[in-house]
Every structure is written in C-alpha cells, then in structure tokens.
Design an enzyme around this catalytic site. Sequence first.
Site, PDB file in Angstrom:
ATOM      1  NE  ARG A 121      -3.917  -2.168   2.054  1.00 30.13           N
ATOM      2  CZ  ARG A 121      -3.760  -3.206   2.857  1.00 30.13           C
ATOM      3  NH1 ARG A 121      -2.812  -3.197   3.780  1.00 30.13           N
ATOM      4  NH2 ARG A 121      -4.559  -4.245   2.750  1.00 30.13           N
ATOM      5  CD  GLU A 185       5.271  16.983 -22.652  1.00 28.82           C
ATOM      6  OE1 GLU A 185       4.739  18.006 -22.170  1.00 28.82           O
ATOM      7  OE2 GLU A 185       4.616  15.974 -22.972  1.00 28.82           O
ATOM      8  CE  LYS A 213       4.192  17.517 -14.206  1.00 29.84           C
ATOM      9  NZ  LYS A 213       4.239  16.306 -14.990  1.00 29.84           N
ATOM     10  CD  GLU A 223      -5.107  16.385 -15.171  1.00 32.44           C
ATOM     11  OE1 GLU A 223      -3.906  16.077 -15.093  1.00 32.44           O
ATOM     12  OE2 GLU A 223      -5.827  16.079 -16.111  1.00 32.44           O
ATOM     13  NE  ARG A 227      -0.460  16.905 -12.606  1.00 37.97           N
ATOM     14  CZ  ARG A 227       0.280  16.109 -11.862  1.00 37.97           C
ATOM     15  NH1 ARG A 227       0.078  16.044 -10.563  1.00 37.97           N
ATOM     16  NH2 ARG A 227       1.228  15.372 -12.392  1.00 37.97           N
ATOM     17  CG  ASN A 231      -3.102  17.030 -19.935  1.00 40.18           C
ATOM     18  OD1 ASN A 231      -2.185  16.236 -20.013  1.00 40.18           O
ATOM     19  ND2 ASN A 231      -3.912  17.092 -18.897  1.00 40.18           N
ATOM     20  CG  HIS A 238      -2.853  11.632 -25.419  1.00 35.44           C
ATOM     21  ND1 HIS A 238      -3.441  12.284 -24.357  1.00 35.44           N
ATOM     22  CD2 HIS A 238      -1.572  11.398 -25.053  1.00 35.44           C
ATOM     23  CE1 HIS A 238      -2.532  12.444 -23.396  1.00 35.44           C
ATOM     24  NE2 HIS A 238      -1.402  11.914 -23.792  1.00 35.44           N
ATOM     25  CG  HIS A 250       4.031  12.035 -25.232  1.00 38.97           C
ATOM     26  ND1 HIS A 250       2.653  12.082 -25.322  1.00 38.97           N
ATOM     27  CD2 HIS A 250       4.376  12.959 -24.303  1.00 38.97           C
ATOM     28  CE1 HIS A 250       2.188  12.983 -24.473  1.00 38.97           C
ATOM     29  NE2 HIS A 250       3.207  13.536 -23.841  1.00 38.97           N
TER      30      HIS A 250
HETATM   31  N1  GLY Z   1       2.095  15.292 -17.758  1.00 39.93           N
HETATM   32  C1  GLY Z   1       1.006  16.026 -17.252  1.00 39.93           C
HETATM   33  C2  GLY Z   1       0.923  16.021 -15.764  1.00 39.93           C
HETATM   34  O1  GLY Z   1       1.815  15.551 -15.100  1.00 39.93           O
HETATM   35  O2  GLY Z   1      -0.058  16.473 -15.225  1.00 39.93           O
END
Ligand code: GLY
Length: 344
Positions: A121, A185, A213, A223, A227, A231, A238, A250
């Site tokens: 866990r 990216e 980030k 998210e 967040r 994307n 995608h 990617h």
């Molecule tokens: N790669 C997008 C994120 O980490 O939210």
Amino acid sequence: MTGTSNPRRRVEVPLGDRAYPVVVGHGAIDELASLLPATARRAAVVTQPGIPFVTDPGVAPGIEHDVIEIGVGESAKTMRTVEELCRRFARVGLSRHDVVIGVGGGMVTDVAGFAAASYHRGVPVVHVATTLLGMVDAAIGGKTGVNLPEGKNLVGAFWQPSAVVCDLDALDTLPERERRCGLGEMAKYHFLTGDDLLAMDLVDRVARCVEIKADVVAADEREGGRRAILNYGHTLAHALETATDHTIAHGEAVAVGLVFAARLAARLGRIDAARVDEHLAVVEGEYGLHASIPDGLDHGELVELMQRDKKALDGLTFVLDGPDGVEVVPGVDPAAVRATLDER
Ligand code: GLY
C-alpha cells in the site's frame, strides 16, 4: 546540449509535508544517497537495459540493492510488469521502510512509481530521470500508471516521489529523437508562461521547467482543474500516437498538437493570427520540431479518438489559448475541429 559551468539547482515541489526536492545539474547523481529516506535499508532499482548510472556504484550507495530491468516500449507498460515488479520486491524482502528507485525515462518512472504506490500500500520512491522528457515532465508531479489494451495510462495512482534527480550528463548520449520529445514538452512550457527557455543555459532551462510544473502541481495535485493545462497540445497528440500506432513519439506529437491547438483557438475566435504565427515560429523555428499533421491519416478517425480522450468530460475537450491565457475548454464543436485538421 552539453556541459555548462553552472552549479546544480535544487527546486522544491511544494506539497506541504510531502514536499520534495528535484536536483538538477551535471553529476547530480552524486546526491542520490543523501536523498534516500533515512529509514531505507534496501532499495529496488527499477530500470531498463542500457540506462546510464545503473552500473555505477553511486546508484544506491550504502544500502543493499537489487537491479530489476523491465521491458522497453509501451507494450511493456502493463499490469503484468507491475505484478512482476511487486513479486520481485516481495522476494527480495522490500519493506515499507525501504525505497524503490526508478532510473530511466518516463516509462520507467511511471511504472516504478505505480509499483511503489501499490506494493505494501505504498513504499517511498525516488526517481532518477535520464531523458529530457522525464526531467521536465514525467518524473515530476506524482502521476504513475500503466496502459490497458483499451487505452494509454488508464490505470494508475498519484504517488509523489520523495526526491527526483535530473543528472544532465544523461543527456549527452540521448538519441536525437528522445531529445526532440523533451523539446516538445519544453515548447509547451513556453506557451504556458511566455518564458524564453532557449535563452537560458541547460541547467537553468531544465530547472525552470521543473519549477513551472511544480507550481502547477502544487496548486492542483490531483488535476481537479488547473493541472489540466499541462495537457496543452496533448488532445491531438494522444490521438496521433494511437492513430500512428506510436510511430510518432509523444513529444513529437505534442509539438504538432500545440500548433493545432493554436489554429483551433483562432478558428474559435479566442486568439488572433499573430498568436498562431508565434506558435509556429516557436515550435518549428526555435525548437526545430515538425508542426504539420502527418500525411495519410484519417481526420474523421482523429476526431473520434479525441472524443474518447480520458480528459474529455463534456464532448470534445481541449486545452486552448485565449484572452485569459491557456485554459481547459469543454464542448468544442467537432465540425470546427475537423475543419482545423483539414486546413493546409
Ligand atoms: N504530464 C502532465 C501532468 O503531469 O499532469
């Protein structure tokens, strides 16, 4: 992308009592030992064949460790691989006080992170990112997971690492294609912030991407909202990856997706032509990436794939630039998307 005299940089991902450092710089692997949890007596090093640092005694100094290699490519990013990892952890006696160390690109850190999140866990995980894409994106922020035959990254967990090492020496031998993926990216961060990342030296550039980030993740770890701006360029990306059976990688697909998203935003009246031109100039001119949709793809299929995107809560959902900056826009008209795909 080689040496710099710049010192190492340490960026914090500010998540309260789960805050963690990301160490960026040449030779940063030397700091790994000091970043492992004090309770760890054993480490499971999850990696792939040919990844730097693993044979280096520095990878898990001072503690017993087992190196476990997983397969390469999306086809190995599976529940079976996670099961095999967890079974190896059990056989070597890894406990909840020990540590998993993921050494590799985004695929390794996603899988190692998910195995660490699941075994007992949850055991601590430290990532050593060895690709540009891993350093600026995948290893940061705690998204872990694997694919199902039904789709990419459909099973996973948010499991923050205890620390991340971005040793820029790993980039010296990075294949050109991998480098382009990281740049895709990075170009995304350019549009999220307006920062001229290419004007910075490599240490500052990678550290700044980590900082951008980290700020987004700290504001919205799971998210629920903000967040999702990470994307940007990813909805078409995608779909392109699926439609080409991953022959487009990617980061390459993200580069195409960024310019497409700008064209779509202009069609929807959110930005003007000059801002579209800026996207093109940055992606193609500055970052040297391809921005056109590959020939020979069925645009109707691309629209369908985008409708199935797991972030599509309400019809076609895109992250789009606009007067208030980049934001999530649900319910985009499929006809506008198709017309933008068909633009030449
Ligand atoms: N790669 C997008 C994120 O980490 O939210």
